[in-house]
Design an enzyme around this catalytic site. Structure first.
Site, short mmCIF file in Angstrom:
data_model
loop_
_atom_site.label_atom_id
_atom_site.label_comp_id
_atom_site.label_asym_id
_atom_site.label_seq_id
_atom_site.Cartn_x
_atom_site.Cartn_y
_atom_site.Cartn_z
N ILE A 171 0.70 -1.11 0.16
CA ILE A 171 0.08 -0.06 -0.10
C ILE A 171 0.77 1.20 -0.23
O ILE A 171 0.45 2.40 -0.82
CB ILE A 171 -1.04 -0.16 1.28
CG1 ILE A 171 -1.80 -1.06 1.18
CG2 ILE A 171 -1.73 1.26 1.14
CD1 ILE A 171 -2.70 -1.50 2.42
N ARG A 251 -3.11 -0.28 11.24
CA ARG A 251 -3.73 -1.11 12.19
C ARG A 251 -3.55 0.07 13.45
O ARG A 251 -2.43 0.66 13.79
CB ARG A 251 -3.07 -2.52 12.79
CG ARG A 251 -3.02 -3.48 11.65
CD ARG A 251 -4.36 -4.19 11.55
NE ARG A 251 -4.53 -5.00 10.78
CZ ARG A 251 -4.50 -5.09 9.46
NH1 ARG A 251 -5.04 -3.90 8.83
NH2 ARG A 251 -4.83 -6.17 8.66
N GLU A 277 -7.88 1.37 18.08
CA GLU A 277 -7.47 0.51 18.80
C GLU A 277 -8.25 0.61 20.21
O GLU A 277 -7.93 1.43 20.89
CB GLU A 277 -6.20 0.09 19.50
CG GLU A 277 -5.79 -0.88 20.26
CD GLU A 277 -5.91 -2.20 19.61
OE1 GLU A 277 -6.27 -3.32 20.29
OE2 GLU A 277 -6.01 -2.68 18.47
N HIS A 298 -13.28 1.67 8.93
CA HIS A 298 -12.23 0.66 8.19
C HIS A 298 -12.90 0.32 6.96
O HIS A 298 -13.24 -0.67 6.50
CB HIS A 298 -12.30 -0.67 9.10
CG HIS A 298 -11.04 -1.67 8.86
ND1 HIS A 298 -10.66 -2.34 9.63
CD2 HIS A 298 -10.28 -1.56 7.80
CE1 HIS A 298 -9.46 -2.89 9.29
NE2 HIS A 298 -9.18 -2.42 8.11
#
Length: 340
Positions: A171, A251, A277, A298
């Site tokens: 990416i 993430r 998170e 997301h």
């Protein structure tokens, strides 16, 4: 002269959530797989039932997707003929285990296809935040009047902005490619990319601290590994330019979220977070109402019509494997540490 008789089609099965199978593999994609393989009619979202074990006993190829259970030793004992896994999404970490590598099973992933929409999302956010589109739209809605555009701060705009790319992943590299037509300077931090390769990519390699200190926008593309958890630390966030932007499509745990929350609430930095998170923040988390932060659910990865790109990639990989050509997008055990 008679035509050679084609060999038997490989026995294959789908292993993923049934909902995922319906979404990602439309009827045309299923038909294409059917033409290449002797495809089991059931979609396996468990490997423990007698019916699933009966399918596994003859399966040579698994086409996997989100929701595929781990392919551990017990599963592989029930699948003695399994030789290959074609994954219709990106990361294979959740289901391809050491047992698969030990057995010599070939693995392919549609990670390159899934990188396309993530990179497009990232480019859009780099350009939109550079123009401060969200803030301007919010102010315009509130005032119903145009501000004095001749007094726009020189921090607004994308001319010669510095964009820092954290990790030359699939990416990250595609984002670099998409940035080429734009008049921005690109810094890259990746400990596995040397100066010569950075030059070939058209970017300047920079130490991590320098990248955060000099960039107007930092885009995070590093995989979550034990050594990258919390990599974007309080010190790095504190060193960012006033008003700089942190974009995270990797993430959530790569970023020290408490430090980012403090900096965003203080108005020091801005952020675009497609991952957090935990994945969905608690309803009372202060980032939800922070005017300097955009949180998306997301969605940067493949969705909607973009699923067809994943399916097409998987079908092509199955065709190559069935014909003996080998995968175009193989996943190597030794490269797992570099993949998301």
């Amino acid at each position: 002269m008679t035509e050679p008789t084609p060999g038997p089609r490989p026995r294959a099965a789908l292993a993923m959530s049934p909902d995922v199978a319906s979404a990602v593999l439309d009827p045309e994609s299923r038909a294409a797989l059917d033409a290449l393989c002797d495809l089991a009619p059931a979609v396996l979202d468990t490997f423990t039932t007698p019916a699933a074990r009966a399918v596994l006993a003859d399966t040579e190829l698994l086409v996997t997707g989100w929701g595929c259970p781990p392919l551990d030793d017990d599963v592989l004992r029930a699948a003695p003929r399994l030789r290959a896994v074609v994954h219709t999404a990106g990361s294979v970490r959740g289901h391809v285990t050491d047992a698969c590598w030990d057995r010599g099973i070939e693995v392919s992933s549609a990670a390159a296809a899934n990188a396309v929409p993530v990179a497009e999302y990232t480019l859009a956010m780099i350009l939109l935040t550079g123009k401060r589109v969200l803030e301007s739209a919010r102010e315009y809605r509130a005032t119903r009047a145009r501000a004095d555009w001749l007094h726009t701060p020189r921090t607004v705009g994308n001319h010669r902005r510095t964009v820092g790319i954290l990790s030359a992943s699939l990416i990250g590299r595609r984002v670099i490619d998409l940035l080429r037509p734009h008049d921005v300077d690109v810094l890259l931090h990746d400990p596995y990319v040397d100066e010569a390769e950075a030059a070939r990519l058209g970017v300047r390699s920079a130490p991590l601290a320098e990248l955060f200190r000099l960039s107007d926008t930092v885009s995070v593309h590093t995989p979550l590994l034990p050594e990258t958890r919390g990599l974007v630390s309080r010190d790095l966030i504190g060193s960012m330019k006033p008003g700089a932007v942190l974009i995270n499509t990797a993430r959530g745990a790569v970023v020290d979220q408490d430090a980012l929350t403090d900096a965003a609430l203080a108005g020091r930095v801005r952020a675009v977070l497609d991952v957090t998170e935990p994945e969905v923040l608690p309803r009372d988390h202060p980032l939800w109402n922070c005017e300097h932060v955009l949180i998306t659910p997301h969605l940067a990865g493949s969705q909607g019509n973009e699923w067809r790109r994943l399916a097409d990639t998987a079908v092509l990989e199955v065709a190559r494997w069935a014909s003996g050509e080998g995968f175009q997008h193989p996943v190597r055990r030794e490269r797992l540490a570099f993949l998301a």
